[in-house]
Motif scaffolding. Sequence first.
Motif, mmCIF file in Angstrom:
data_model
loop_
_atom_site.group_PDB
_atom_site.id
_atom_site.type_symbol
_atom_site.label_atom_id
_atom_site.label_comp_id
_atom_site.label_asym_id
_atom_site.label_seq_id
_atom_site.Cartn_x
_atom_site.Cartn_y
_atom_site.Cartn_z
ATOM 1 N N PRO A 95 8.633 -0.820 10.653
ATOM 2 C CA PRO A 95 9.780 -1.407 9.952
ATOM 3 C C PRO A 95 10.582 -2.342 10.859
ATOM 4 N N ASP A 96 11.099 -3.397 10.287
ATOM 5 C CA ASP A 96 11.919 -4.378 10.984
ATOM 6 C C ASP A 96 13.330 -3.810 11.123
ATOM 7 N N VAL A 147 16.378 -3.061 8.439
ATOM 8 C CA VAL A 147 17.007 -1.738 8.271
ATOM 9 C C VAL A 147 18.521 -1.872 8.360
ATOM 10 N N ASP A 157 7.174 3.863 7.909
ATOM 11 C CA ASP A 157 6.215 2.753 7.964
ATOM 12 C C ASP A 157 5.405 2.788 6.668
ATOM 13 N N ARG A 158 5.838 2.023 5.692
ATOM 14 C CA ARG A 158 5.225 2.120 4.367
ATOM 15 C C ARG A 158 3.800 1.576 4.344
ATOM 16 N N ALA A 212 9.232 9.282 11.070
ATOM 17 C CA ALA A 212 10.505 8.689 10.659
ATOM 18 C C ALA A 212 11.609 9.739 10.650
ATOM 19 N N LEU A 236 14.506 4.486 5.690
ATOM 20 C CA LEU A 236 14.175 3.070 5.839
ATOM 21 C C LEU A 236 13.204 2.821 6.988
ATOM 22 N N LEU A 237 13.092 3.782 7.898
ATOM 23 C CA LEU A 237 12.197 3.643 9.046
ATOM 24 C C LEU A 237 10.774 4.096 8.748
ATOM 25 N N HIS A 257 13.902 8.970 0.868
ATOM 26 C CA HIS A 257 12.633 8.259 1.022
ATOM 27 C C HIS A 257 12.121 7.797 -0.336
ATOM 28 N N LYS A 281 11.626 3.966 -1.443
ATOM 29 C CA LYS A 281 10.278 3.538 -1.833
ATOM 30 C C LYS A 281 10.238 2.995 -3.254
#
Length: 388
Positions: free
Chosen positions: A2-3, A7, A316-317, A339, A313-314, A267, A271
């Motif tokens: 994640p960027d 975030v 890694d989808r 996460a 938000l962290l 989460h 998502k």
Amino acid sequence: MPDIAAVKAALANQRIETPSWGYGNSGTRFKVFAQAGVPRTPREKLEDAAKVHEFTGIAPKVALHIPWDKVDDYAALSAYAKEHGVELGTINSNTFQDDDYKFGSVCHPDPKVRRKALDHLLDCVDIMDATGSKDLKIWLADGTNYPGQDDIVARQDRLAESLAAVYERLGDDQRLLLEYKFFEPAFYTTDVPDWGTSYMQCMKLGDKAQVVVDTGHHAPGTNIEFIVALLLRERKLGGFDFNSRFYADDDLMVGAADPFQLFRILHEVAKNGGFDPETNVAFMLDQCHNIEAKIPAVIRSVMNVQEATAKALLVDREALSAAQASGDVLTANSVIMDAYNTDVRPLLAEWREEQGLAANPVTAYTASGWQERIVAERVGGEQAGWGA
């Protein structure tokens, strides 16, 4: 991965609504414990809520509870809120603290009692018009204690009739949010005991009716994130009442009992687009701080939601999706756990300082002197609370 900039941007858009009753005296069904400096009026509640927003930066709305926050001039109360940097949010109804509601309110077998309850709900919509509030939240204590006490289906019919009348009264930009609770104070049947019942009633009403998920209103072991995911899928999640519990509806600070559950819920929110403004999910606290200091507890609660959000938000989808698609169970789970196990406190401290806030809101509030000031000034009068 994640960027981090993305975030931080998402965190900057987060808004959490605090409850006016969270600043008043509360307790168990046995005793309400008074604290020095507790607000005596709705305006003093707004002053305390403004302090929460001042130190967290993400709590600009205050939910009202009627009649606990009843005033003669709601437009003036709204103006007072804005003067202090906050605004009035959700209007919460109360059809559970009157002797007439012994056998229910809008589900009561007596049409006169149902009419009284309905009139109260319609009055709440009038208050929404005056304050500019967009949401009416309805929680009902209606139910029965014994088999045969009343007709289960007839009570659902009465509920539907009353909700339809309220729905018809709503403005184009207003919503009806229907909360559920699986038991208490009714011990045999509860008229809105679960998300399915609330969803069913909301579906019959229309798009302006949505479900509220109170995180403390579930049986032990309930997979709340599954409920949240399905409601988001159907665009029927209107909002949250955040709190936590160890046994039943304990109204403890959100994240206090099971922070992993709060992360799992958020989460699914992240998502499934629940943080997108167009989804219009209301993130509200609904807590009664029985023994802890009020304002620091609300600040800590906001921080708990913020920390769980940052972890969500962290996730890694991309890695998660790849592992799910390949059936790699352990990797998929490790993505979630990585996460969750991330210490996001440094990230949040950095984000707050970038926003011109103190790195630690609780510490900053304690140093502000506000608590000492209200203890000294709020002497005499009747403190706000919901009973003795």
